[in-house]
Design a protein around this motif. Sequence first.
Motif, PDB file in Angstrom:
ATOM      1  N   THR A 199       0.908  -1.260   0.045  1.00  0.00           N
ATOM      2  CA  THR A 199      -0.012  -0.114   0.063  1.00  0.00           C
ATOM      3  C   THR A 199       0.971   1.208   0.123  1.00  0.00           C
ATOM      4  OG1 THR A 199      -1.636  -1.378   1.282  1.00  0.00           O
ATOM      5  CG2 THR A 199      -1.932   1.181   1.405  1.00  0.00           C
ATOM      6  N   ARG A 200       0.913   1.961  -1.221  1.00  0.00           N
ATOM      7  CA  ARG A 200       1.632   3.135  -1.072  1.00  0.00           C
ATOM      8  C   ARG A 200       3.139   2.975  -0.898  1.00  0.00           C
ATOM      9  NH1 ARG A 200      -3.075   4.752   0.874  1.00  0.00           N
ATOM     10  NH2 ARG A 200      -4.281   6.278  -0.300  1.00  0.00           N
ATOM     11  N   GLY A 201       3.361   1.916  -1.466  1.00  0.00           N
ATOM     12  CA  GLY A 201       4.888   1.403  -1.548  1.00  0.00           C
ATOM     13  C   GLY A 201       5.628   0.818  -0.173  1.00  0.00           C
ATOM     14  N   LYS A 202       4.537   0.562   0.733  1.00  0.00           N
ATOM     15  CA  LYS A 202       4.816  -0.153   2.169  1.00  0.00           C
ATOM     16  C   LYS A 202       4.163  -1.441   2.273  1.00  0.00           C
ATOM     17  CE  LYS A 202       5.623   4.195   4.481  1.00  0.00           C
ATOM     18  NZ  LYS A 202       5.371   5.050   5.702  1.00  0.00           N
ATOM     19  N   ARG A 203       4.805  -2.403   2.680  1.00  0.00           N
ATOM     20  CA  ARG A 203       4.324  -3.793   3.038  1.00  0.00           C
ATOM     21  C   ARG A 203       3.502  -3.954   3.943  1.00  0.00           C
ATOM     22  NH1 ARG A 203       7.304  -8.977   1.155  1.00  0.00           N
ATOM     23  NH2 ARG A 203       6.117 -10.522   1.529  1.00  0.00           N
ATOM     24  N   GLY A 204       1.999  -4.186   3.725  1.00  0.00           N
ATOM     25  CA  GLY A 204       0.999  -4.186   4.653  1.00  0.00           C
ATOM     26  C   GLY A 204       0.655  -5.730   5.191  1.00  0.00           C
ATOM     27  N   ASP A 205      -0.152  -5.918   6.264  1.00  0.00           N
ATOM     28  CA  ASP A 205      -0.528  -7.286   6.477  1.00  0.00           C
ATOM     29  C   ASP A 205      -2.047  -6.916   6.887  1.00  0.00           C
ATOM     30  OD1 ASP A 205      -1.241  -9.492   7.379  1.00  0.00           O
ATOM     31  OD2 ASP A 205       0.492  -9.917   9.019  1.00  0.00           O
ATOM     32  N   LEU A 206      -2.802  -7.631   6.251  1.00  0.00           N
ATOM     33  CA  LEU A 206      -4.073  -7.401   6.239  1.00  0.00           C
ATOM     34  C   LEU A 206      -5.056  -8.381   7.495  1.00  0.00           C
ATOM     35  CD1 LEU A 206      -5.463  -7.300   2.680  1.00  0.00           C
ATOM     36  CD2 LEU A 206      -5.108  -5.424   4.349  1.00  0.00           C
ATOM     37  N   LEU A 207      -3.913  -9.188   7.948  1.00  0.00           N
ATOM     38  CA  LEU A 207      -4.219 -10.314   9.021  1.00  0.00           C
ATOM     39  C   LEU A 207      -3.545  -9.881  10.262  1.00  0.00           C
ATOM     40  CD1 LEU A 207      -4.597 -13.529   7.198  1.00  0.00           C
ATOM     41  CD2 LEU A 207      -6.430 -12.035   7.700  1.00  0.00           C
ATOM     42  N   MET A 208      -3.882  -8.653  11.080  1.00  0.00           N
ATOM     43  CA  MET A 208      -3.138  -8.251  12.091  1.00  0.00           C
ATOM     44  C   MET A 208      -3.469  -8.856  13.418  1.00  0.00           C
ATOM     45  SD  MET A 208      -0.427  -6.429  10.958  1.00  0.00           S
ATOM     46  CE  MET A 208       0.197  -5.321  12.598  1.00  0.00           C
ATOM     47  N   THR A 209      -4.801  -8.993  13.498  1.00  0.00           N
ATOM     48  CA  THR A 209      -5.557  -9.524  14.893  1.00  0.00           C
ATOM     49  C   THR A 209      -6.189 -10.788  14.625  1.00  0.00           C
ATOM     50  OG1 THR A 209      -7.434  -8.207  14.442  1.00  0.00           O
ATOM     51  CG2 THR A 209      -5.906  -7.160  15.385  1.00  0.00           C
ATOM     52  N   SER A 210      -6.635 -11.472  15.553  1.00  0.00           N
ATOM     53  CA  SER A 210      -7.640 -12.577  15.586  1.00  0.00           C
ATOM     54  C   SER A 210      -8.969 -11.934  14.860  1.00  0.00           C
ATOM     55  CB  SER A 210      -7.798 -13.284  17.019  1.00  0.00           C
ATOM     56  OG  SER A 210      -6.570 -13.374  17.670  1.00  0.00           O
ATOM     57  N   GLN A 211      -9.554 -11.020  15.089  1.00  0.00           N
ATOM     58  CA  GLN A 211     -10.535 -10.622  14.521  1.00  0.00           C
ATOM     59  C   GLN A 211     -10.402 -10.465  12.946  1.00  0.00           C
ATOM     60  OE1 GLN A 211      -9.190  -9.084  17.336  1.00  0.00           O
ATOM     61  NE2 GLN A 211     -10.500 -10.072  18.719  1.00  0.00           N
ATOM     62  N   ASP A 212      -9.372 -10.031  12.494  1.00  0.00           N
ATOM     63  CA  ASP A 212      -9.191  -9.980  11.204  1.00  0.00           C
ATOM     64  C   ASP A 212      -9.368 -11.338  10.648  1.00  0.00           C
ATOM     65  OD1 ASP A 212      -8.464  -7.288  11.108  1.00  0.00           O
ATOM     66  OD2 ASP A 212      -6.445  -7.407  11.429  1.00  0.00           O
ATOM     67  N   VAL A 213      -8.755 -12.262  11.172  1.00  0.00           N
ATOM     68  CA  VAL A 213      -8.780 -13.762  10.759  1.00  0.00           C
ATOM     69  C   VAL A 213     -10.208 -14.266  10.607  1.00  0.00           C
ATOM     70  CG1 VAL A 213      -8.283 -15.986  11.229  1.00  0.00           C
ATOM     71  CG2 VAL A 213      -6.382 -14.452  11.293  1.00  0.00           C
ATOM     72  N   ALA A 214     -11.112 -13.806  11.661  1.00  0.00           N
ATOM     73  CA  ALA A 214     -12.582 -14.283  11.864  1.00  0.00           C
ATOM     74  C   ALA A 214     -13.166 -13.644  10.380  1.00  0.00           C
ATOM     75  CB  ALA A 214     -13.015 -13.989  13.093  1.00  0.00           C
ATOM     76  N   ARG A 215     -12.891 -12.328  10.423  1.00  0.00           N
ATOM     77  CA  ARG A 215     -13.648 -11.657   9.219  1.00  0.00           C
ATOM     78  C   ARG A 215     -13.352 -12.211   7.977  1.00  0.00           C
ATOM     79  NH1 ARG A 215     -12.853  -7.184  12.604  1.00  0.00           N
ATOM     80  NH2 ARG A 215     -10.953  -6.503  11.455  1.00  0.00           N
ATOM     81  N   TRP A 216     -12.005 -12.340   7.814  1.00  0.00           N
ATOM     82  CA  TRP A 216     -11.356 -12.955   6.362  1.00  0.00           C
ATOM     83  C   TRP A 216     -12.040 -14.231   6.046  1.00  0.00           C
ATOM     84  CZ3 TRP A 216      -8.032 -17.218   5.793  1.00  0.00           C
ATOM     85  CH2 TRP A 216      -7.831 -17.245   4.124  1.00  0.00           C
ATOM     86  N   TRP A 217     -11.969 -15.209   7.184  1.00  0.00           N
ATOM     87  CA  TRP A 217     -12.402 -16.639   6.892  1.00  0.00           C
ATOM     88  C   TRP A 217     -14.035 -16.722   6.723  1.00  0.00           C
ATOM     89  CZ3 TRP A 217     -10.708 -20.731   5.052  1.00  0.00           C
ATOM     90  CH2 TRP A 217     -11.570 -21.835   5.290  1.00  0.00           C
TER      91      TRP A 217
END
Length: 217
Positions: free
Chosen positions: A32-50
């Motif tokens: 994102t704008r030249g910087k590496r990012g992680d969309l799975l930062m928290t357990s809540q992110d994992v739950a939403r993604w799955w």
Amino acid sequence: MLEEKGRTQYETLFLVDGENLALSLVNTEVMTRGKRGDLLMTSQDVARWWQETCQRHPEFDEVRRESKEPIMYDTALLNTLKKLRAALRAIFNALVTGSMPEKEDVAILNAILRTGYTSLDLTEQGELVPRTHTTDPTQGLMLLPIALSASRLINQGERKRLHHCENERCILFFYDTTKSATRRWCSLGCMDRARSAQRYREAKRQQAAGKRGKGEL
């Protein structure tokens, strides 16, 4: 590469919609704008993604288990999922570049595959239907479908169709399903950004060349 304005972090999870589940996991690491990012930062992110993944693609939720307890979206699952993601990224990168995958990465994938087994269910119509089960009661419902999708991609897919996006500022993978097998970018948006950047560099080169030419007169 994810730079679309007006989109939330969660909405960008599905830039490569409908592709292999293992690729979808690997592609939760983005630029994102030249910087590496992680969309799975928290357990809540994992739950939403799955949960969103299974809603859009019910076939991804293919594993059964004896326990009826729900998936525990905790730190342990988050850490294991990231470990699997790193191994899959390394394996896919090796396949794309024609190099040999590391044994350690393959071992991580195999350890999850070994938790799965297949049985036959007899339906009310008298049909025998194969069902996949997991022996891992805490993480297998998520990890095994991902590992199985990776195995199918590696063993049943055409490796020449697995690519990195050609946008030099993007780190996403994709599997080319076009008949011509000539797809080069993860998305049309990424293609447009790559071409815009190329046109900008070309314009700068021409401008610099013009200034040098005037200086020689």
